[in-house]
Design an enzyme around this catalytic site. Structure first.
Site, PDB file in Angstrom:
ATOM      1  N   ALA A 285      59.377 -18.748  12.238  1.00 28.90           N
ATOM      2  CA  ALA A 285      59.922 -19.267  10.979  1.00 28.90           C
ATOM      3  C   ALA A 285      59.867 -18.215   9.874  1.00 28.90           C
ATOM      4  O   ALA A 285      60.701 -18.214   8.968  1.00 28.90           O
ATOM      5  CB  ALA A 285      59.165 -20.520  10.544  1.00 28.90           C
TER       6      ALA A 285
ATOM      7  N   GLU B 110      56.547 -23.779  11.948  1.00 26.40           N
ATOM      8  CA  GLU B 110      55.906 -23.742  10.636  1.00 26.40           C
ATOM      9  C   GLU B 110      55.679 -22.295  10.208  1.00 26.40           C
ATOM     10  O   GLU B 110      55.548 -21.408  11.043  1.00 26.40           O
ATOM     11  CB  GLU B 110      54.564 -24.473  10.685  1.00 26.40           C
ATOM     12  N   HIS B 111      55.639 -22.091   8.915  1.00 28.98           N
ATOM     13  CA  HIS B 111      55.310 -20.768   8.403  1.00 28.98           C
ATOM     14  C   HIS B 111      53.811 -20.544   8.539  1.00 28.98           C
ATOM     15  O   HIS B 111      53.024 -21.485   8.490  1.00 28.98           O
ATOM     16  CB  HIS B 111      55.706 -20.650   6.924  1.00 28.98           C
ATOM     17  N   ALA B 112      53.414 -19.303   8.703  1.00 27.50           N
ATOM     18  CA  ALA B 112      51.989 -18.970   8.741  1.00 27.50           C
ATOM     19  C   ALA B 112      51.366 -19.355   7.408  1.00 27.50           C
ATOM     20  O   ALA B 112      51.993 -19.202   6.350  1.00 27.50           O
ATOM     21  CB  ALA B 112      51.804 -17.488   9.017  1.00 27.50           C
ATOM     22  N   ALA B 113      50.142 -19.850   7.437  1.00 24.19           N
ATOM     23  CA  ALA B 113      49.475 -20.282   6.206  1.00 24.19           C
ATOM     24  C   ALA B 113      49.440 -19.143   5.190  1.00 24.19           C
ATOM     25  O   ALA B 113      49.768 -19.323   4.029  1.00 24.19           O
ATOM     26  CB  ALA B 113      48.063 -20.768   6.515  1.00 24.19           C
TER      27      ALA B 113
END
Length: 185
Positions: free
Chosen positions: A48, A38-41
């Site tokens: 990613a 997942e991408h960092a928030a």
């Protein structure tokens, strides 16, 4: 027919980056995704988050070699620039088409004008045209450093690094309005 010299390392990086992109974008059951997919928030970085920069690195390395070869062969620089702008427009329009298809076929998906492929098209146009004007590697490196420092300075003095509060978000929103961001991203 001209023979294009291939670089195995660049081809391998391209293939691995595409594979990583497919893996990240199709992680399976979205309820159970490994955090590194997942991408960092917002703040932070996961593997990613390296995919887009890797694509831009590949683009830049390929451009430097390709344009240098074309200019060295004595091809007309104005014709090269026309081809650059035409390719950039096609990349941008393909990105819009893909977003329109996703918007039409995926429930709850909103349309986003400034997607990844569109941004790659813009980067391609700017950098490729710049390379045709600035031929010396030392000048190109200096321009990159100046651009990065200027970007950092704009963000630093723009008030905030937070989402929707930083200067870049404010400019995107002012220029594109609701088309700047998808609500599902």
């Amino acid at each position: 027919m001209s023979i294009v010299k291939r670089y195995a390392a660049l081809d391998a990086m391209r293939g691995l980056t595409v594979a990583a992109m497919l893996f990240v974008n199709n992680a399976g059951d979205w309820s159970h995704v490994y955090p590194w997919l997942e991408h960092a928030a917002w703040h932070g970085c996961t593997p990613a988050g390296f995919i887009f920069p890797f694509f831009l690195f590949i683009l830049g390395a390929s451009l430097a070699m390709s344009l240098d070869a074309q200019v060295s062969k004595g091809l007309d620089v104005a014709d090269i620039r026309k081809k650059i702008l035409w390719r950039s427009l096609r990349l941008f329009m393909l990105g819009i088409l893909l977003h329109l298809v996703a918007w039409a076929l995926i429930d709850g998906r909103s349309f986003r004008l400034s997607g990844v492929l569109q941004r790659i098209g813009i980067c391609y146009a700017v950098i490729a045209c710049l390379i045709t004007y600035v031929r010396q590697l030392s000048s190109q490196v200096l321009l990159c450093l100046v651009a990065m420092l200027a970007y950092w300075a704009l963000l630093f003095w723009g008030g905030s690094y937070e989402p929707h509060l930083n200067l870049i978000d404010k400019i995107d929103t002012a220029l594109l309005g609701k088309l700047a961001y998808s609500h599902d991203a």
